[in-house]
Design a protein around this motif. Structure first.
Motif, PDB file in Angstrom:
ATOM      1  N   THR A  76      -2.365 -29.049   2.942  1.00  0.00           N
ATOM      2  CA  THR A  76      -1.374 -30.125   3.011  1.00  0.00           C
ATOM      3  C   THR A  76      -2.034 -31.422   3.458  1.00  0.00           C
ATOM      4  O   THR A  76      -1.771 -32.491   2.896  1.00  0.00           O
ATOM      5  CB  THR A  76      -0.227 -29.752   3.979  1.00  0.00           C
ATOM      6  OG1 THR A  76       0.339 -28.520   3.546  1.00  0.00           O
ATOM      7  CG2 THR A  76       0.844 -30.820   3.999  1.00  0.00           C
ATOM      8  N   LEU A  77      -2.898 -31.341   4.458  1.00  0.00           N
ATOM      9  CA  LEU A  77      -3.618 -32.520   4.934  1.00  0.00           C
ATOM     10  C   LEU A  77      -4.496 -33.094   3.822  1.00  0.00           C
ATOM     11  O   LEU A  77      -4.485 -34.307   3.579  1.00  0.00           O
ATOM     12  CB  LEU A  77      -4.474 -32.159   6.149  1.00  0.00           C
ATOM     13  CG  LEU A  77      -5.393 -33.266   6.679  1.00  0.00           C
ATOM     14  CD1 LEU A  77      -4.578 -34.460   7.152  1.00  0.00           C
ATOM     15  CD2 LEU A  77      -6.267 -32.724   7.805  1.00  0.00           C
ATOM     16  N   THR A  78      -5.204 -32.228   3.149  1.00  0.00           N
ATOM     17  CA  THR A  78      -6.074 -32.667   2.054  1.00  0.00           C
ATOM     18  C   THR A  78      -5.268 -33.379   0.979  1.00  0.00           C
ATOM     19  O   THR A  78      -5.652 -34.452   0.507  1.00  0.00           O
ATOM     20  CB  THR A  78      -6.824 -31.466   1.442  1.00  0.00           C
ATOM     21  OG1 THR A  78      -7.584 -30.831   2.465  1.00  0.00           O
ATOM     22  CG2 THR A  78      -7.738 -31.897   0.314  1.00  0.00           C
ATOM     23  N   ARG A  79      -4.134 -32.806   0.590  1.00  0.00           N
ATOM     24  CA  ARG A  79      -3.285 -33.399  -0.447  1.00  0.00           C
ATOM     25  C   ARG A  79      -2.768 -34.772  -0.018  1.00  0.00           C
ATOM     26  O   ARG A  79      -2.785 -35.724  -0.784  1.00  0.00           O
ATOM     27  CB  ARG A  79      -2.128 -32.439  -0.763  1.00  0.00           C
ATOM     28  CG  ARG A  79      -1.052 -32.991  -1.667  1.00  0.00           C
ATOM     29  CD  ARG A  79      -1.488 -33.453  -3.019  1.00  0.00           C
ATOM     30  NE  ARG A  79      -2.157 -32.453  -3.784  1.00  0.00           N
ATOM     31  CZ  ARG A  79      -2.899 -32.733  -4.867  1.00  0.00           C
ATOM     32  NH1 ARG A  79      -3.021 -33.963  -5.300  1.00  0.00           N
ATOM     33  NH2 ARG A  79      -3.497 -31.772  -5.525  1.00  0.00           N
ATOM     34  N   LYS A  80      -2.312 -34.886   1.230  1.00  0.00           N
ATOM     35  CA  LYS A  80      -1.780 -36.166   1.726  1.00  0.00           C
ATOM     36  C   LYS A  80      -2.859 -37.246   1.729  1.00  0.00           C
ATOM     37  O   LYS A  80      -2.612 -38.382   1.314  1.00  0.00           O
ATOM     38  CB  LYS A  80      -1.196 -36.002   3.130  1.00  0.00           C
ATOM     39  CG  LYS A  80      -0.009 -35.073   3.189  1.00  0.00           C
ATOM     40  CD  LYS A  80       1.244 -35.858   3.269  1.00  0.00           C
ATOM     41  CE  LYS A  80       2.425 -34.900   3.423  1.00  0.00           C
ATOM     42  NZ  LYS A  80       3.592 -35.436   2.801  1.00  0.00           N
ATOM     43  N   VAL A  81      -4.054 -36.899   2.205  1.00  0.00           N
ATOM     44  CA  VAL A  81      -5.147 -37.868   2.252  1.00  0.00           C
ATOM     45  C   VAL A  81      -5.538 -38.296   0.839  1.00  0.00           C
ATOM     46  O   VAL A  81      -5.675 -39.491   0.551  1.00  0.00           O
ATOM     47  CB  VAL A  81      -6.362 -37.300   3.014  1.00  0.00           C
ATOM     48  CG1 VAL A  81      -7.588 -38.198   2.847  1.00  0.00           C
ATOM     49  CG2 VAL A  81      -6.037 -37.126   4.491  1.00  0.00           C
ATOM     50  N   LEU A  82      -5.691 -37.332  -0.050  1.00  0.00           N
ATOM     51  CA  LEU A  82      -6.076 -37.656  -1.429  1.00  0.00           C
ATOM     52  C   LEU A  82      -5.008 -38.479  -2.140  1.00  0.00           C
ATOM     53  O   LEU A  82      -5.327 -39.429  -2.865  1.00  0.00           O
ATOM     54  CB  LEU A  82      -6.372 -36.375  -2.214  1.00  0.00           C
ATOM     55  CG  LEU A  82      -7.642 -35.627  -1.807  1.00  0.00           C
ATOM     56  CD1 LEU A  82      -7.760 -34.328  -2.588  1.00  0.00           C
ATOM     57  CD2 LEU A  82      -8.871 -36.494  -1.991  1.00  0.00           C
TER      58      LEU A  82
END
Length: 149
Positions: A76-82
């Motif tokens: 989820t963190l990766t998706r939000k940052v990307l």
């Protein structure tokens, strides 16, 4: 008029977003109404209003995506940052595509200042609208000065 402008801007922006990104525009009406009100105060063509609002929405969604990272982990963190990074790069691409060079030059330090304030724990999201208003005022003054000459 407000609803049509918002719908048109969202359609325009969604059309510019790569389908592979998986990003779908999800925003609250209250997130864009201040910008719609601001744009209505200036003598911009309907197409330019739509483009400015699209750029604004891209920045606003990028900011929101990154701000939500505080409570996320893993995928989820990766998706939000990307997603946030993608939307930031998209606003730059749109400014270049639509030849809004002065707007881009003006917005870049404002967006960076907003990001820094957020990291410092002192979010100042009003800077975006305030900066945009300053840009439109300045542009309007320059336009009137050129017409006077």
């Amino acid at each position: 008029m407000e609803t049509k402008l918002v719908q048109d801007a969202c359609l325009l922006l969604q059309g510019e977003i790569s389908p592979e990104s998986g990003i779908h525009l999800k925003l609250q009406q209250e997130d864009v109404l201040p910008m719609v009100s601001l744009l209505d105060q200036y003598d911009l063509t309907p197409v330019r209003k739509q483009r400015h609002l699209s750029i604004y929405i891209a920045i606003k969604l990028a900011l929101q995506s990154h701000m939500c990272c505080d409570n996320c982990t893993g995928e989820t963190l990766t998706r939000k940052v990307l997603n946030g990074d993608y939307l930031y790069s998209l606003y730059v691409q749109l400014c270049l595509k639509w030849e809004e060079y002065d707007l881009l030059t003006h917005l870049a330090p404002i967006v960076k200042r907003i990001q820094i304030k957020h990291v410092e724990g002192n979010p100042q999201d009003t800077l975006l609208i305030e900066g945009w208003e300053w840009f439109l005022q300045f542009e309007g003054n320059c336009s009137r000065a050129i017409q006077a000459i």
